[in-house]
Write a protein that holds these residues in place. Structure first.
Motif, PDB file in Angstrom:
ATOM      1  N   GLN A  74      -4.232   8.559  10.224  1.00 23.14           N
ATOM      2  CA  GLN A  74      -2.838   8.730  10.016  1.00 23.14           C
ATOM      3  C   GLN A  74      -1.735   7.761  10.701  1.00 23.14           C
ATOM      4  O   GLN A  74      -0.896   7.125  10.351  1.00 23.14           O
ATOM      5  CB  GLN A  74      -2.271  10.338  10.442  1.00 23.14           C
ATOM      6  N   GLY A 131       1.597   3.703  -2.037  1.00 20.01           N
ATOM      7  CA  GLY A 131       0.936   4.842  -2.451  1.00 20.01           C
ATOM      8  C   GLY A 131       0.168   5.670  -1.544  1.00 20.01           C
ATOM      9  O   GLY A 131       0.299   6.702  -1.159  1.00 20.01           O
ATOM     10  N   LYS A 132      -0.643   4.683  -0.704  1.00 20.65           N
ATOM     11  CA  LYS A 132      -1.427   5.336   0.286  1.00 20.65           C
ATOM     12  C   LYS A 132      -0.590   5.808   1.568  1.00 20.65           C
ATOM     13  O   LYS A 132      -0.919   6.766   2.070  1.00 20.65           O
ATOM     14  CB  LYS A 132      -2.365   4.235   0.791  1.00 20.65           C
ATOM     15  N   THR A 143       0.907   8.949   0.460  1.00 21.15           N
ATOM     16  CA  THR A 143      -0.067  10.273   0.408  1.00 21.15           C
ATOM     17  C   THR A 143      -0.356  10.803   2.019  1.00 21.15           C
ATOM     18  O   THR A 143      -0.573  11.817   2.134  1.00 21.15           O
ATOM     19  CB  THR A 143      -1.352   9.605   0.010  1.00 21.15           C
ATOM     20  N   LYS A 144      -0.194   9.618   2.940  1.00 17.27           N
ATOM     21  CA  LYS A 144      -0.674   9.966   4.343  1.00 17.27           C
ATOM     22  C   LYS A 144       0.659  10.923   4.971  1.00 17.27           C
ATOM     23  O   LYS A 144       0.509  11.928   5.460  1.00 17.27           O
ATOM     24  CB  LYS A 144      -0.691   8.804   5.167  1.00 17.27           C
ATOM     25  N   GLU A 152      -6.378   1.338   8.362  1.00 22.34           N
ATOM     26  CA  GLU A 152      -5.297   1.696   7.568  1.00 22.34           C
ATOM     27  C   GLU A 152      -5.533   2.220   6.325  1.00 22.34           C
ATOM     28  O   GLU A 152      -4.662   2.811   5.562  1.00 22.34           O
ATOM     29  CB  GLU A 152      -4.212   0.575   7.573  1.00 22.34           C
ATOM     30  N   ASP A 153      -6.818   1.466   5.776  1.00 23.18           N
ATOM     31  CA  ASP A 153      -7.350   2.034   4.631  1.00 23.18           C
ATOM     32  C   ASP A 153      -8.045   3.220   4.323  1.00 23.18           C
ATOM     33  O   ASP A 153      -8.237   3.758   3.327  1.00 23.18           O
ATOM     34  CB  ASP A 153      -8.426   0.735   3.870  1.00 23.18           C
ATOM     35  N   ASP A 154      -8.259   3.755   5.627  1.00 23.31           N
ATOM     36  CA  ASP A 154      -9.040   5.152   5.697  1.00 23.31           C
ATOM     37  C   ASP A 154      -7.952   6.064   5.401  1.00 23.31           C
ATOM     38  O   ASP A 154      -7.083   6.333   6.050  1.00 23.31           O
ATOM     39  CB  ASP A 154      -9.744   5.274   7.124  1.00 23.31           C
ATOM     40  N   ASP A 155      -8.445   7.035   4.533  1.00 26.63           N
ATOM     41  CA  ASP A 155      -7.493   7.982   4.021  1.00 26.63           C
ATOM     42  C   ASP A 155      -7.236   8.947   5.196  1.00 26.63           C
ATOM     43  O   ASP A 155      -6.376   9.901   5.378  1.00 26.63           O
ATOM     44  CB  ASP A 155      -8.110   8.907   2.602  1.00 26.63           C
ATOM     45  N   LYS A 164       0.935  -1.370   0.006  1.00 24.77           N
ATOM     46  CA  LYS A 164       0.102   0.277   0.150  1.00 24.77           C
ATOM     47  C   LYS A 164       0.941   1.172  -0.063  1.00 24.77           C
ATOM     48  O   LYS A 164       0.544   2.313   0.622  1.00 24.77           O
ATOM     49  CB  LYS A 164      -0.719  -0.022   1.165  1.00 24.77           C
TER      50      LYS A 164
END
Length: 245
Positions: free
Chosen positions: A231, A22-23, A26-27, A225-228, A20
């Protein structure tokens, strides 16, 4: 804290981060943005920004991505309106959980976090319900490889670290939150590379969970963890020996 393996946790986390990436970037980018908003884009004068950059490097975020995020944040400060909201609660077996969000929509974040707790066999509690079970500490984790333990320990303690320990495949350096940046920078100057380097909430004790509860709790962690907006997640779970997630 007996039997708790930071190395095992790092291995499990790294596997998820790799899938993951990329995610994760992003965080961290959001954290960089907030650090710039609060203290400017100059690394020399913004200690918080230096700390987030260190976290980004430990996560293998390319330097180009880091610099791009800082420049973007410096040019778009007016558009940054995130706020930090912390949620607390319990997972299966009474595991203590703290979830830190960085969000522009409190209602969305609260709903998503509550849903993750419920689906993972836990329940979200009130502010402060588990926070007293944790201490805020700086933590620097270095892979053993060919490091000289005594030399590294003296280097860390001389720089102001509170504690130094060796376990499994890693050395763990603990600092007071206010000393974290100083210790980290001293080690960086000596050429040290970190598996992890950040200020986090560390539980006073860990709760052992069985295989069944581990599956439920892993579902909760995956949803969070999948939630944008999420943090950081800190918890007191001690997964079963050999747990793969």
């Amino acid at each position: 804290m007996s039997g708790h393996s930071k190395w095992h946790n790092i291995q499990a986390k790294k596997g998820k981060m790799d899938s993951k990436r990329g995610k994760v970037f992003t965080k961290i980018g959001k954290e960089l943005m907030m650090a710039v908003k609060n203290g400017g884009g100059n690394l020399d004068t913004n200690a918080r920004l230096r700390d987030v950059v260190a976290k980004a490097k430990a996560a293998n975020m390319p330097n180009d991505n880091i610099q791009r995020a800082i420049k973007k944040a410096s040019g778009e400060l007016g558009a940054v309106n995130f706020e930090t909201i912390v949620y607390e609660g319990y997972g299966p077996s009474g595991v203590a959980v703290i979830v830190e969000t960085l969000t522009d929509n409190k209602n969305r974040s609260a709903g998503n976090v509550r849903s993750a707790f419920t689906k993972g066999g836990g329940n979200m509690g009130t502010s402060g319900c588990v926070g007293f079970m944790f201490q805020q500490k700086g933590e620097i984790i270095i892979e053993k490889e060919d490091q000289d333990e005594d030399e590294l320990m003296m280097m860390a303690l001389d720089a102001g670290a509170e504690d130094f320990s060796a376990e499994d495949e890693v050395f763990v350096i603990t600092t007071a939150p206010e000393d974290f940046g100083t210790v980290r920078e001293a080690l960086e100057e000596k050429g040290m590379e970190f598996l992890e380097a950040e200020v986090k909430m560390i539980p006073d004790t860990y709760t052992e969970i069985n295989e069944e509860d581990a599956k439920k709790f892993q579902k909760m962690l995956d949803l969070l963890e999948d939630d944008d907006d999420v943090q950081n997640i800190w918890h007191s779970a001690e997964f079963p020996e050999g747990w793969e997630g």
